[in-house]
Write a protein that holds these residues in place. Structure first.
Motif, PDB file in Angstrom:
ATOM      1  N   GLU A   1      44.648 -55.019  23.037  1.00  0.00           N
ATOM      2  CA  GLU A   1      43.908 -55.051  22.152  1.00  0.00           C
ATOM      3  C   GLU A   1      42.418 -55.210  22.703  1.00  0.00           C
ATOM      4  OE1 GLU A   1      43.885 -55.689  18.587  1.00  0.00           O
ATOM      5  OE2 GLU A   1      45.838 -54.963  19.079  1.00  0.00           O
ATOM      6  N   GLU A   2      42.077 -55.897  24.084  1.00  0.00           N
ATOM      7  CA  GLU A   2      40.777 -55.878  24.685  1.00  0.00           C
ATOM      8  C   GLU A   2      41.222 -55.758  25.855  1.00  0.00           C
ATOM      9  OE1 GLU A   2      37.137 -58.975  24.710  1.00  0.00           O
ATOM     10  OE2 GLU A   2      38.918 -58.921  23.136  1.00  0.00           O
ATOM     11  N   ASN A   3      40.416 -54.703  26.376  1.00  0.00           N
ATOM     12  CA  ASN A   3      40.567 -54.666  27.986  1.00  0.00           C
ATOM     13  C   ASN A   3      39.195 -53.712  28.482  1.00  0.00           C
ATOM     14  OD1 ASN A   3      41.662 -51.593  28.710  1.00  0.00           O
ATOM     15  ND2 ASN A   3      42.918 -52.583  26.922  1.00  0.00           N
ATOM     16  N   CYS A   4      38.972 -53.643  29.695  1.00  0.00           N
ATOM     17  CA  CYS A   4      38.155 -52.830  30.492  1.00  0.00           C
ATOM     18  C   CYS A   4      38.828 -52.508  31.481  1.00  0.00           C
ATOM     19  CB  CYS A   4      36.848 -53.573  30.698  1.00  0.00           C
ATOM     20  SG  CYS A   4      35.715 -52.555  31.486  1.00  0.00           S
ATOM     21  N   PHE A   5      39.171 -50.924  31.800  1.00  0.00           N
ATOM     22  CA  PHE A   5      40.029 -50.474  32.714  1.00  0.00           C
ATOM     23  C   PHE A   5      39.582 -48.917  32.905  1.00  0.00           C
ATOM     24  CE2 PHE A   5      44.065 -48.294  34.298  1.00  0.00           C
ATOM     25  CZ  PHE A   5      44.592 -49.290  34.919  1.00  0.00           C
TER      26      PHE A   5
ATOM     27  N   ASP B   1      38.572 -60.784  32.266  1.00  0.00           N
ATOM     28  CA  ASP B   1      39.666 -60.989  31.302  1.00  0.00           C
ATOM     29  C   ASP B   1      40.793 -60.209  31.614  1.00  0.00           C
ATOM     30  OD1 ASP B   1      38.414 -63.176  30.178  1.00  0.00           O
ATOM     31  OD2 ASP B   1      37.245 -61.918  28.648  1.00  0.00           O
ATOM     32  N   THR B   2      40.311 -58.774  31.748  1.00  0.00           N
ATOM     33  CA  THR B   2      41.529 -57.673  31.909  1.00  0.00           C
ATOM     34  C   THR B   2      42.443 -58.231  33.262  1.00  0.00           C
ATOM     35  OG1 THR B   2      40.291 -56.036  30.974  1.00  0.00           O
ATOM     36  CG2 THR B   2      42.134 -55.367  32.468  1.00  0.00           C
ATOM     37  N   ALA B   3      41.870 -58.707  34.295  1.00  0.00           N
ATOM     38  CA  ALA B   3      42.659 -59.100  35.251  1.00  0.00           C
ATOM     39  C   ALA B   3      43.297 -60.191  35.221  1.00  0.00           C
ATOM     40  CB  ALA B   3      41.736 -59.588  36.537  1.00  0.00           C
ATOM     41  N   ARG B   4      42.979 -61.183  34.342  1.00  0.00           N
ATOM     42  CA  ARG B   4      43.896 -62.427  33.736  1.00  0.00           C
ATOM     43  C   ARG B   4      45.297 -61.738  33.157  1.00  0.00           C
ATOM     44  NH1 ARG B   4      42.661 -67.453  33.872  1.00  0.00           N
ATOM     45  NH2 ARG B   4      43.857 -67.835  31.767  1.00  0.00           N
TER      46      ARG B   4
ATOM     47  N   ALA C   1      37.117 -46.186  28.644  1.00  0.00           N
ATOM     48  CA  ALA C   1      37.524 -47.090  29.855  1.00  0.00           C
ATOM     49  C   ALA C   1      38.257 -48.289  29.658  1.00  0.00           C
ATOM     50  CB  ALA C   1      36.254 -47.528  30.428  1.00  0.00           C
ATOM     51  N   ARG C   2      39.546 -47.859  28.841  1.00  0.00           N
ATOM     52  CA  ARG C   2      40.667 -48.864  28.442  1.00  0.00           C
ATOM     53  C   ARG C   2      42.005 -48.445  28.343  1.00  0.00           C
ATOM     54  NH1 ARG C   2      42.209 -49.602  23.364  1.00  0.00           N
ATOM     55  NH2 ARG C   2      41.726 -51.788  23.697  1.00  0.00           N
ATOM     56  N   LEU C   3      42.888 -49.365  28.414  1.00  0.00           N
ATOM     57  CA  LEU C   3      44.334 -49.272  28.346  1.00  0.00           C
ATOM     58  C   LEU C   3      44.632 -49.228  26.788  1.00  0.00           C
ATOM     59  CD1 LEU C   3      45.612 -51.701  30.938  1.00  0.00           C
ATOM     60  CD2 LEU C   3      45.402 -49.097  31.200  1.00  0.00           C
ATOM     61  N   ILE C   4      45.586 -48.064  26.388  1.00  0.00           N
ATOM     62  CA  ILE C   4      46.192 -48.194  25.125  1.00  0.00           C
ATOM     63  C   ILE C   4      47.581 -48.475  25.160  1.00  0.00           C
ATOM     64  CG2 ILE C   4      44.324 -46.657  24.222  1.00  0.00           C
ATOM     65  CD1 ILE C   4      46.504 -44.280  24.503  1.00  0.00           C
ATOM     66  N   ASP C   5      47.977 -48.502  26.202  1.00  0.00           N
ATOM     67  CA  ASP C   5      49.638 -49.085  26.559  1.00  0.00           C
ATOM     68  C   ASP C   5      49.878 -49.461  27.641  1.00  0.00           C
ATOM     69  OD1 ASP C   5      52.318 -48.775  25.503  1.00  0.00           O
ATOM     70  OD2 ASP C   5      52.593 -47.251  26.998  1.00  0.00           O
ATOM     71  N   VAL C   6      50.696 -50.435  27.883  1.00  0.00           N
ATOM     72  CA  VAL C   6      51.185 -51.062  29.011  1.00  0.00           C
ATOM     73  C   VAL C   6      52.795 -51.273  29.036  1.00  0.00           C
ATOM     74  CG1 VAL C   6      51.127 -53.007  30.781  1.00  0.00           C
ATOM     75  CG2 VAL C   6      49.178 -52.429  29.361  1.00  0.00           C
ATOM     76  N   GLU C   7      53.289 -50.575  30.092  1.00  0.00           N
ATOM     77  CA  GLU C   7      54.599 -50.537  30.323  1.00  0.00           C
ATOM     78  C   GLU C   7      55.372 -51.328  31.512  1.00  0.00           C
ATOM     79  OE1 GLU C   7      58.342 -47.566  30.763  1.00  0.00           O
ATOM     80  OE2 GLU C   7      56.369 -46.751  30.131  1.00  0.00           O
ATOM     81  N   LEU C   8      56.267 -52.379  31.183  1.00  0.00           N
ATOM     82  CA  LEU C   8      56.617 -52.941  32.645  1.00  0.00           C
ATOM     83  C   LEU C   8      57.929 -52.033  32.931  1.00  0.00           C
ATOM     84  CD1 LEU C   8      56.272 -56.575  31.676  1.00  0.00           C
ATOM     85  CD2 LEU C   8      54.810 -55.029  33.211  1.00  0.00           C
ATOM     86  N   ASP C   9      58.288 -51.979  34.241  1.00  0.00           N
ATOM     87  CA  ASP C   9      59.487 -51.165  34.724  1.00  0.00           C
ATOM     88  C   ASP C   9      60.802 -51.753  33.907  1.00  0.00           C
ATOM     89  OD1 ASP C   9      60.576 -49.567  37.010  1.00  0.00           O
ATOM     90  OD2 ASP C   9      61.783 -51.426  36.983  1.00  0.00           O
ATOM     91  N   GLU C  10      61.752 -51.077  33.521  1.00  0.00           N
ATOM     92  CA  GLU C  10      62.768 -51.534  32.824  1.00  0.00           C
ATOM     93  C   GLU C  10      63.867 -52.176  33.690  1.00  0.00           C
ATOM     94  OE1 GLU C  10      64.900 -48.342  31.090  1.00  0.00           O
ATOM     95  OE2 GLU C  10      63.212 -47.724  29.753  1.00  0.00           O
ATOM     96  N   SER C  11      63.610 -52.115  35.144  1.00  0.00           N
ATOM     97  CA  SER C  11      64.607 -52.932  36.060  1.00  0.00           C
ATOM     98  C   SER C  11      64.200 -54.190  36.286  1.00  0.00           C
ATOM     99  CB  SER C  11      64.583 -52.054  37.447  1.00  0.00           C
ATOM    100  OG  SER C  11      63.144 -52.211  38.150  1.00  0.00           O
TER     101      SER C  11
END
Length: 161
Positions: A40-44, A145-148, A9-19
């Motif tokens: 590093e630390e999330n609950c998703f 904390d993940t929402a922040r 239940a976590r993210l291992i990668d976050v990408e922002l749209d290149e545009s």
């Protein structure tokens, strides 16, 4: 030590749209720190996804809407949620105004003035984080904390969008 359920239940990668392009150094720094901290630390956990993660998240804007595209570790799509930015507009606008004041203050103001501005900045950030958590309810479970950290990224997307 992490539990197997927590590992899923976590993210291992976050990408922002290149545009979105590049922003000011202060905003770029906020973005980099938020992504690093988020990974590093999330609950998703997407609601109803029994297979579990870990997950990859791609955040983007489409027609003035916030797009959360969630995929598995191998890139297989899980779900895409599209949220209206309307509930965030005032908060993001106020947050950026206070951030501009804060970055100016750290160059010229007294410690007590900086602290007062920073308290306001954190208060707006908390408000935006709670709004995001509320908007994701029933779609994606996240802790505060993940929402922040996600709200910081929403601000970057909104600012550049």
């Amino acid at each position: 030590m992490a539990t197997p359920a927590r590992d899923k239940a976590r993210l291992i990668d976050v990408e922002l749209d290149e545009s979105i392009g590049r922003a000011t150094p202060d905003i770029e720094h906020e973005r980099a720190v938020a992504i690093f901290d988020l990974v590093e630390e999330n609950c998703f956990q997407p609601v109803g996804d029994e297979a579990g993660g870990p997950y990859r998240l791609r955040l983007s804007l489409a027609e003035s809407r916030l797009v959360f595209a969630v995929a598995r570790e191998n890139g297989e799509p899980v779900v895409t949620h599209i949220l209206s930015l309307t509930p965030f507009r005032r908060i993001v606008k106020d947050y950026f105004l206070v951030c501009e004041s804060y970055y100016e203050a750290i160059r010229t103001a007294s410690p007590s003035q900086i602290e007062a501005i920073d308290m306001g900045r954190r208060g707006l950030h908390n408000e935006g984080s709670q709004t995001l958590k509320d908007r994701l309810k029933g779609k994606i479970d996240v802790d505060f904390d993940t929402a922040r950290r996600l709200f910081t990224l929403v601000c970057v997307l909104h600012w550049r969008g």
